[in-house]
Design a protein around this motif. Structure first.
Motif, PDB file in Angstrom:
ATOM      1  N   ASP A  35     120.781  78.223  44.734  1.00  0.00           N
ATOM      2  CA  ASP A  35     119.869  77.090  44.517  1.00  0.00           C
ATOM      3  C   ASP A  35     119.035  76.748  45.752  1.00  0.00           C
ATOM      4  O   ASP A  35     117.987  76.133  45.628  1.00  0.00           O
ATOM      5  N   PHE A  36     119.470  77.169  46.929  1.00  0.00           N
ATOM      6  CA  PHE A  36     118.663  76.857  48.120  1.00  0.00           C
ATOM      7  C   PHE A  36     117.483  77.826  48.294  1.00  0.00           C
ATOM      8  O   PHE A  36     116.578  77.578  49.086  1.00  0.00           O
ATOM      9  N   ASP A  37     117.476  78.938  47.542  1.00  0.00           N
ATOM     10  CA  ASP A  37     116.385  79.922  47.609  1.00  0.00           C
ATOM     11  C   ASP A  37     116.468  80.792  46.352  1.00  0.00           C
ATOM     12  O   ASP A  37     116.830  81.966  46.412  1.00  0.00           O
ATOM     13  N   PRO A  38     116.097  80.206  45.188  1.00  0.00           N
ATOM     14  CA  PRO A  38     116.358  80.858  43.897  1.00  0.00           C
ATOM     15  C   PRO A  38     115.686  82.224  43.733  1.00  0.00           C
ATOM     16  O   PRO A  38     116.211  83.084  43.039  1.00  0.00           O
TER      17      PRO A  38
ATOM     18  N   VAL B 153     115.434  87.557  63.653  1.00  0.00           N
ATOM     19  CA  VAL B 153     116.366  87.258  62.555  1.00  0.00           C
ATOM     20  C   VAL B 153     117.320  86.180  63.039  1.00  0.00           C
ATOM     21  O   VAL B 153     117.882  86.285  64.137  1.00  0.00           O
ATOM     22  N   VAL B 154     117.491  85.117  62.231  1.00  0.00           N
ATOM     23  CA  VAL B 154     118.469  84.067  62.535  1.00  0.00           C
ATOM     24  C   VAL B 154     119.336  83.845  61.302  1.00  0.00           C
ATOM     25  O   VAL B 154     119.008  84.333  60.222  1.00  0.00           O
ATOM     26  N   VAL B 155     120.464  83.109  61.454  1.00  0.00           N
ATOM     27  CA  VAL B 155     121.497  83.116  60.410  1.00  0.00           C
ATOM     28  C   VAL B 155     121.943  81.712  59.968  1.00  0.00           C
ATOM     29  O   VAL B 155     123.067  81.295  60.262  1.00  0.00           O
ATOM     30  N   PRO B 156     121.081  80.967  59.272  1.00  0.00           N
ATOM     31  CA  PRO B 156     121.473  79.632  58.804  1.00  0.00           C
ATOM     32  C   PRO B 156     122.387  79.678  57.575  1.00  0.00           C
ATOM     33  O   PRO B 156     122.337  80.640  56.799  1.00  0.00           O
ATOM     34  N   SER B 157     123.169  78.627  57.387  1.00  0.00           N
ATOM     35  CA  SER B 157     123.942  78.469  56.156  1.00  0.00           C
ATOM     36  C   SER B 157     123.007  78.004  55.044  1.00  0.00           C
ATOM     37  O   SER B 157     121.887  77.538  55.294  1.00  0.00           O
ATOM     38  N   ASP B 158     123.540  78.104  53.824  1.00  0.00           N
ATOM     39  CA  ASP B 158     122.864  77.679  52.591  1.00  0.00           C
ATOM     40  C   ASP B 158     121.950  76.453  52.741  1.00  0.00           C
ATOM     41  O   ASP B 158     120.732  76.541  52.625  1.00  0.00           O
TER      42      ASP B 158
ATOM     43  N   SER C  96     126.088  76.091  65.789  1.00  0.00           N
ATOM     44  CA  SER C  96     125.994  75.262  64.578  1.00  0.00           C
ATOM     45  C   SER C  96     124.603  75.380  63.972  1.00  0.00           C
ATOM     46  O   SER C  96     123.637  75.742  64.660  1.00  0.00           O
ATOM     47  N   ASN C  97     124.508  75.054  62.695  1.00  0.00           N
ATOM     48  CA  ASN C  97     123.218  75.051  62.009  1.00  0.00           C
ATOM     49  C   ASN C  97     122.245  74.100  62.688  1.00  0.00           C
ATOM     50  O   ASN C  97     121.053  74.364  62.767  1.00  0.00           O
ATOM     51  N   GLU C  98     122.798  72.980  63.163  1.00  0.00           N
ATOM     52  CA  GLU C  98     121.932  71.952  63.734  1.00  0.00           C
ATOM     53  C   GLU C  98     121.378  72.409  65.080  1.00  0.00           C
ATOM     54  O   GLU C  98     120.229  72.113  65.405  1.00  0.00           O
TER      55      GLU C  98
ATOM     56  N   TRP D 255     130.831  77.743  51.717  1.00  0.00           N
ATOM     57  CA  TRP D 255     129.492  77.927  52.304  1.00  0.00           C
ATOM     58  C   TRP D 255     129.124  79.406  52.274  1.00  0.00           C
ATOM     59  O   TRP D 255     129.989  80.268  52.088  1.00  0.00           O
ATOM     60  N   ASN D 256     127.827  79.670  52.423  1.00  0.00           N
ATOM     61  CA  ASN D 256     127.424  81.060  52.687  1.00  0.00           C
ATOM     62  C   ASN D 256     126.283  81.084  53.675  1.00  0.00           C
ATOM     63  O   ASN D 256     125.437  80.197  53.701  1.00  0.00           O
ATOM     64  N   ASP D 257     126.318  82.086  54.512  1.00  0.00           N
ATOM     65  CA  ASP D 257     125.334  82.217  55.590  1.00  0.00           C
ATOM     66  C   ASP D 257     124.325  83.310  55.235  1.00  0.00           C
ATOM     67  O   ASP D 257     124.644  84.223  54.460  1.00  0.00           O
ATOM     68  N   ASN D 258     123.133  83.194  55.806  1.00  0.00           N
ATOM     69  CA  ASN D 258     122.013  84.030  55.371  1.00  0.00           C
ATOM     70  C   ASN D 258     121.182  84.559  56.518  1.00  0.00           C
ATOM     71  O   ASN D 258     121.059  83.905  57.548  1.00  0.00           O
ATOM     72  N   LEU D 259     120.593  85.731  56.283  1.00  0.00           N
ATOM     73  CA  LEU D 259     119.680  86.321  57.259  1.00  0.00           C
ATOM     74  C   LEU D 259     118.249  85.910  56.880  1.00  0.00           C
ATOM     75  O   LEU D 259     117.830  86.139  55.736  1.00  0.00           O
TER      76      LEU D 259
END
Ligand code: N2P
Length: 347
Positions: free
Chosen positions: A115-118, A76-81, A59-61, A255-259
């Motif tokens: 919007d979380f990292d424009p 490298v880690v993979v958090p959601s938006d 989980s993100n948490e 949702w979208n996940d990110n590197l």
């Protein structure tokens, strides 16, 4: 055992193969479980000479807790938006200027400027998808359930003890908020209390909260219903023909996940190389074909398996898209209310 000639040959080949990798160093990837194919990592190792070590979270948490506790050693880690924003605000991420990477031109709108990292200063897109729930049509009364969050929160009595929810505060809270027509970022304690009550009344019906092994649990028919992400649901349906994934009519969490690269990562150059490599259409398509989720890279769908292309969550109709509810960046006050609901629920 007497070393045979064959043994010696294998050994020296092993050494030869290992040396470029040792020269190029390593990459420590911390990803969601079951979220990247081994074969893709092997190909990256071969093409780059960089050895990849994979560790997983659920989980993100738990990812946030790990980084805040000072976990070093991930590149490298993979958090959601929403979690990217939290991590940026907490100063946990390296600025890596993804928008200047060669493959960034392939990132499709709107995920080129989220919007979380424009500026895409910290994060590159990985997979995107939706959250719903899957049920086994062969074992529900009448063979069909209403495409509503009601079926998940207030199911037919026969499902008691035969359902599982994700072990994920953000997913459960958001699903409950959507069902109750409340804002996922509410700052009103009365509204948070209504969410709490809905989750509390569902809790005795659940066999457990668990985000791992959802496919296997459905396939083995251990449970009749499982809150699931669409990629896991897609893979479940390939193994259990009677599985139906529900896109709830009240709203579909999107949702979208990110590197991203945690601050102080030791193998920063390798991380940047991996991130750019993952934005290549063929490489990211291989991840999509394995996970069952779409991605934001132009041209990658040319490499999708036919089954994946045909999945409704991969090419949502405008009507389905209209129901998408993206994760929002909630205020600290809203997050605190949400976390209190969860802590109480899990007591
Ligand atoms: C894969 C996890 C999907 C990530 N097991 C959901 N954000």
């Amino acid at each position: 055992m007497k070393p045979s000639k064959l043994h010696v040959v294998t050994l020296s080949l092993g050494l030869l193969a290992a040396s470029p990798a040792m020269a190029a160093g390593e990459l420590n990837l911390y990803n969601w479980s079951d979220y990247i194919p081994q074969g893709l990592l092997k190909r990256f190792e071969k093409e780059s000479g960089i050895k990849v070590n994979l560790d997983v979270f659920d989980s993100n948490e738990s990812l946030l807790a790990k980084l805040k506790a000072g976990a070093k050693g991930y590149d490298v880690v993979v958090p959601s938006d929403y979690m990217v924003k939290i991590m940026v605000d907490e100063g946990l991420l390296e600025k890596i200027d993804v928008s200047k990477m060669p493959n960034f031109k392939l990132v499709q709108a709107p995920l080129d400027k989220p919007d979380f990292d424009p500026q895409r200063a910290y994060s590159a897109p990985y997979m995107w998808g939706v959250t719903g729930f899957t049920y086994d049509a062969s074992r529900v009364p009448g063979g069909k359930l209403d495409a509503s969050w009601k079926s998940f929160f207030q199911p037919p009595a026969q499902l008691k003890g035969k359902m599982v929810a994700l072990n994920d505060v953000s997913e459960l809270y958001k699903a409950a908020a959507i069902y109750l027509k409340l804002d996922q970022c509410t700052e009103d304690p009365k509204q948070a209390k209504r969410i709490q009550e809905l989750l509390e009344q569902q809790k005795p019906l659940l066999a457990m909260y668990n985000s791992d092994g959802t496919i296997e649990r459905m396939q083995a028919q251990e449970v009749i219903m499982h809150q699931q992400w669409n990629g896991a649901a897609y893979r479940t349906r390939q193994k259990l023909k009677s599985a139906v994934f529900v896109y709830p009519k009240e709203g579909i969490p999107f949702w979208n996940d990110n590197l991203v690269v945690p601050k102080g990562a030791k193998n920063r150059d390798n991380a940047l190389r991996f991130i750019n490599w993952m934005m290549d259409p063929k490489n990211i398509a291989e991840a999509s074909n394995f996970t069952g989720y779409n991605n934001a890279i132009k041209g990658s769908s040319n490499y999708f398996l036919a089954d994946l292309k045909a999945d409704p969550a991969i090419n949502p109709t405008p009507a389905m898209r209209a129901l998408f509810v993206p994760n929002k960046n909630c205020s600290p006050k809203a997050n605190q209310l949400r976390d209190r609901v969860w802590t109480k629920l899990k007591k």
